[in-house]
Design an enzyme around this catalytic site. Structure first.
Site, mmCIF file in Angstrom:
data_model
loop_
_atom_site.group_PDB
_atom_site.id
_atom_site.type_symbol
_atom_site.label_atom_id
_atom_site.label_comp_id
_atom_site.label_asym_id
_atom_site.label_seq_id
_atom_site.Cartn_x
_atom_site.Cartn_y
_atom_site.Cartn_z
ATOM 1 N N ARG A 101 0.816 -1.225 0.000
ATOM 2 C CA ARG A 101 0.000 0.000 0.000
ATOM 3 C C ARG A 101 0.839 1.260 0.000
ATOM 4 O O ARG A 101 0.329 2.348 -0.243
ATOM 5 C CB ARG A 101 -0.901 0.022 1.242
ATOM 6 C CG ARG A 101 -1.879 -1.139 1.345
ATOM 7 C CD ARG A 101 -2.423 -1.247 2.756
ATOM 8 N NE ARG A 101 -1.352 -1.523 3.708
ATOM 9 C CZ ARG A 101 -1.447 -1.308 5.021
ATOM 10 N NH1 ARG A 101 -2.560 -0.808 5.531
ATOM 11 N NH2 ARG A 101 -0.443 -1.586 5.825
ATOM 12 N N ARG A 149 7.650 4.303 13.109
ATOM 13 C CA ARG A 149 6.596 3.302 13.029
ATOM 14 C C ARG A 149 5.335 3.904 13.615
ATOM 15 O O ARG A 149 5.381 4.969 14.235
ATOM 16 C CB ARG A 149 6.998 2.034 13.783
ATOM 17 C CG ARG A 149 8.287 1.421 13.271
ATOM 18 C CD ARG A 149 8.546 0.058 13.870
ATOM 19 N NE ARG A 149 7.667 -0.953 13.302
ATOM 20 C CZ ARG A 149 7.759 -2.251 13.549
ATOM 21 N NH1 ARG A 149 8.695 -2.694 14.375
ATOM 22 N NH2 ARG A 149 6.938 -3.105 13.006
ATOM 23 N N SER A 150 4.234 3.242 13.472
ATOM 24 C CA SER A 150 2.969 3.819 13.913
ATOM 25 C C SER A 150 2.945 4.134 15.397
ATOM 26 O O SER A 150 2.252 5.040 15.848
ATOM 27 C CB SER A 150 1.810 2.873 13.572
ATOM 28 O OG SER A 150 2.012 1.610 14.191
ATOM 29 N N GLN A 156 12.084 1.468 11.073
ATOM 30 C CA GLN A 156 10.989 1.015 10.220
ATOM 31 C C GLN A 156 11.471 -0.169 9.374
ATOM 32 O O GLN A 156 12.403 -0.028 8.588
ATOM 33 C CB GLN A 156 10.529 2.161 9.330
ATOM 34 C CG GLN A 156 9.611 1.790 8.187
ATOM 35 C CD GLN A 156 8.365 1.055 8.625
ATOM 36 O OE1 GLN A 156 8.102 -0.049 8.156
ATOM 37 N NE2 GLN A 156 7.613 1.645 9.539
ATOM 38 N N HIS A 214 2.933 34.770 20.370
ATOM 39 C CA HIS A 214 3.214 33.631 19.507
ATOM 40 C C HIS A 214 1.957 32.765 19.464
ATOM 41 O O HIS A 214 1.554 32.215 20.492
ATOM 42 C CB HIS A 214 4.395 32.809 20.034
ATOM 43 C CG HIS A 214 5.662 33.589 20.190
ATOM 44 N ND1 HIS A 214 6.553 33.376 21.221
ATOM 45 C CD2 HIS A 214 6.191 34.581 19.451
ATOM 46 C CE1 HIS A 214 7.573 34.202 21.098
ATOM 47 N NE2 HIS A 214 7.376 34.942 20.039
ATOM 48 N N ALA A 273 12.503 28.874 20.222
ATOM 49 C CA ALA A 273 12.421 28.725 18.763
ATOM 50 C C ALA A 273 13.733 29.001 18.041
ATOM 51 O O ALA A 273 14.185 28.212 17.220
ATOM 52 C CB ALA A 273 11.313 29.618 18.212
ATOM 53 N N LYS A 283 14.836 28.300 11.656
ATOM 54 C CA LYS A 283 15.376 29.512 12.270
ATOM 55 C C LYS A 283 16.834 29.359 12.698
ATOM 56 O O LYS A 283 17.537 30.355 12.859
ATOM 57 C CB LYS A 283 14.517 29.925 13.472
ATOM 58 C CG LYS A 283 13.129 30.400 13.097
ATOM 59 C CD LYS A 283 12.303 30.742 14.317
ATOM 60 C CE LYS A 283 10.937 31.261 13.922
ATOM 61 N NZ LYS A 283 10.109 30.232 13.256
ATOM 62 N N ARG A 341 3.535 7.206 10.861
ATOM 63 C CA ARG A 341 4.846 7.483 10.299
ATOM 64 C C ARG A 341 4.918 8.931 9.837
ATOM 65 O O ARG A 341 3.915 9.628 9.772
ATOM 66 C CB ARG A 341 5.122 6.552 9.111
ATOM 67 C CG ARG A 341 5.937 5.341 9.506
ATOM 68 C CD ARG A 341 6.293 4.518 8.297
ATOM 69 N NE ARG A 341 5.292 3.489 8.052
ATOM 70 C CZ ARG A 341 5.301 2.694 6.992
ATOM 71 N NH1 ARG A 341 6.235 2.846 6.078
ATOM 72 N NH2 ARG A 341 4.388 1.783 6.845
#
Length: 408
Positions: free
Chosen positions: A69, A91-92, A99, A163, A240, A269, A298
């Protein structure tokens, strides 16, 4: 690879010397797993990425992909956009887990995180780190989700800042926000530490503090970290664009002596990547894994590969030079703004910020910034004194002003 009997032996030998010399640069990166002192050529970085991508199962020429898939890519253009890592990373159940269908991408991600940690340690931050495939706001959301799951946190104490991403992150995770209002101290807008302490006492909470701001906002993350340690309250720092300046790095080093569960910074940044990647770092390796568990499914390999590319291409020595240039640029910016302020009877705001400065204006600042934008000057930010969000102050700020950055 066997090159025998194509060309004369002495030419073959000479060619192998050049090939091995270039490949040794990549082998050194893979062996040492540390950011190189000198940046390496883009051609070698591309070679590394492409060779790693050939390890993923969608590149297997003999694979029988019945029922597959994933990683079924329609054009080469799409493949190139993710550096041929079509299966992505993670992975999920865990962002940083290898993976099975993507051995190459998994190595690429692990290498990125190891180089990132070495980079931060060379800057003086002894932390564990992961690159994230999402920008600052979503990376903060991953941290908050982990806090909610582990500590059963119900609300986030948030000292008000201009922000929107952190505010949206709190909402996305489904936590309540307890806003701590700022007060005016001369030109500086600041949330009183004693008010943050009072807010902490009111419920099952964590603190989301901010280190890097637009002027005129400041915040003492070290004092907040001390309070969080005293009351055993989790603490996330939005930093940030902190990595590029020693002033912020020193603040983080001091804060990390107290309660700091995780710090979030941006790759665009700090590391010159396209928008879309983040950096999460902490002394607590177990909590870092919990954060990675917060990511659903993923992820695209693109932001991770971009982080790796920057680390390899810039190198640590050049990054130090860029940090020095940034400091010099900020000094020049301040001098030019002071000179301009005298000419037009305005003043530069007295705010401690190693990246940005602000100058008052009697004109409409949004209009001034708009005119500069139309003149292709895209950095300045105009804020009206009554803009409660823009000034980070819920009262009326004394001045209209224009903010200008001198970032890396």
């Amino acid at each position: 690879m066997d090159f025998s009997n194509f060309i004369p032996k002495h030419m073959e030998k000479r060619g192998k010397i050049v090939l091995e010399e270039n490949l040794s640069i990549l082998n050194k990166i893979l062996k040492q797993r540390s950011i190189p002192d000198e940046g390496i050529k883009e051609e070698l970085i591309e070679l590394l990425l492409y060779n790693l991508s050939l390890m993923d199962t969608d590149k297997d020429p003999k694979a029988i992909r019945i029922g597959e898939r994933e990683a079924r890519v329609y054009t080469k253009l799409q493949e190139r956009s993710v550096f041929y890592f079509n299966h992505g990373v993670g992975r999920s159940g865990n962002l940083i887990d290898p993976q099975p269908k993507a051995p190459g991408a998994s190595i690429m991600y692990k290498l990125t995180n190891q180089l990132l940690e070495s980079f931060l340690k060379k800057l003086g931050l002894k932390v564990n780190a992961i690159a994230t495939p999402v920008a600052t706001g979503m990376s903060i959301a991953l941290c908050l989700s982990a806090l909610r799951r582990i500590y059963r946190v119900e609300e986030i104490v948030y000292p008000f800042a201009a922000h929107k991403s952190p505010i949206k992150a709190i909402s996305l995770v489904g936590l309540r926000m307890r806003l701590v209002e700022t007060k005016l101290y001369g030109d500086v807008v600041k949330a009183p530490v004693e008010d943050i302490e009072r807010a902490i006492k009111k419920g099952n909470s964590a603190v989301l503090s901010t280190l890097t701001f637009f002027p005129p906002r400041e915040e003492d993350v070290v004092e907040i970290a001390k309070i969080c340690e005293e009351y055993n309250v989790p603490h996330i720092i939005n930093a940030a664009y902190a990595i590029q300046n020693n002033y912020y790095i020193d603040k983080l080093k001091k804060a990390l002596k107290y309660r700091v569960d995780a710090i979030v910074s941006s790759t665009d940044k700090n590391l010159f990547t396209p928008i879309g990647g983040g950096i999460i770092y902490t002394k607590d390796q177990k909590f870092l894994r919990e954060i990675s568990l917060s990511y659903p499914g993923r992820a695209s390999a693109n932001p991770i590969a971009n982080t790796l590319i920057s680390l390899l291409a810039i190198g640590f020595k050049k990054y130090r030079e860029l940090m020095k240039e940034q400091k010099e640029s900020k000094k020049l910016l301040e001098e030019l703004l002071e000179e301009l302020a005298k000419k037009i009877n305005e003043r530069v705001l007295d705010v401690k910020n190693p990246i940005a400065s602000a100058i008052t204006t009697k004109k409409d600042p949004v209009d001034v910034a708009g005119k500069l934008y139309n003149l292709r000057v895209t950095g300045p930010r105009g804020v009206r004194r009554g803009d409660k969000f823009g000034t980070s102050y819920l009262g009326v700020y004394p001045y209209n002003y224009i903010g200008v950055n001198a970032s890396i």
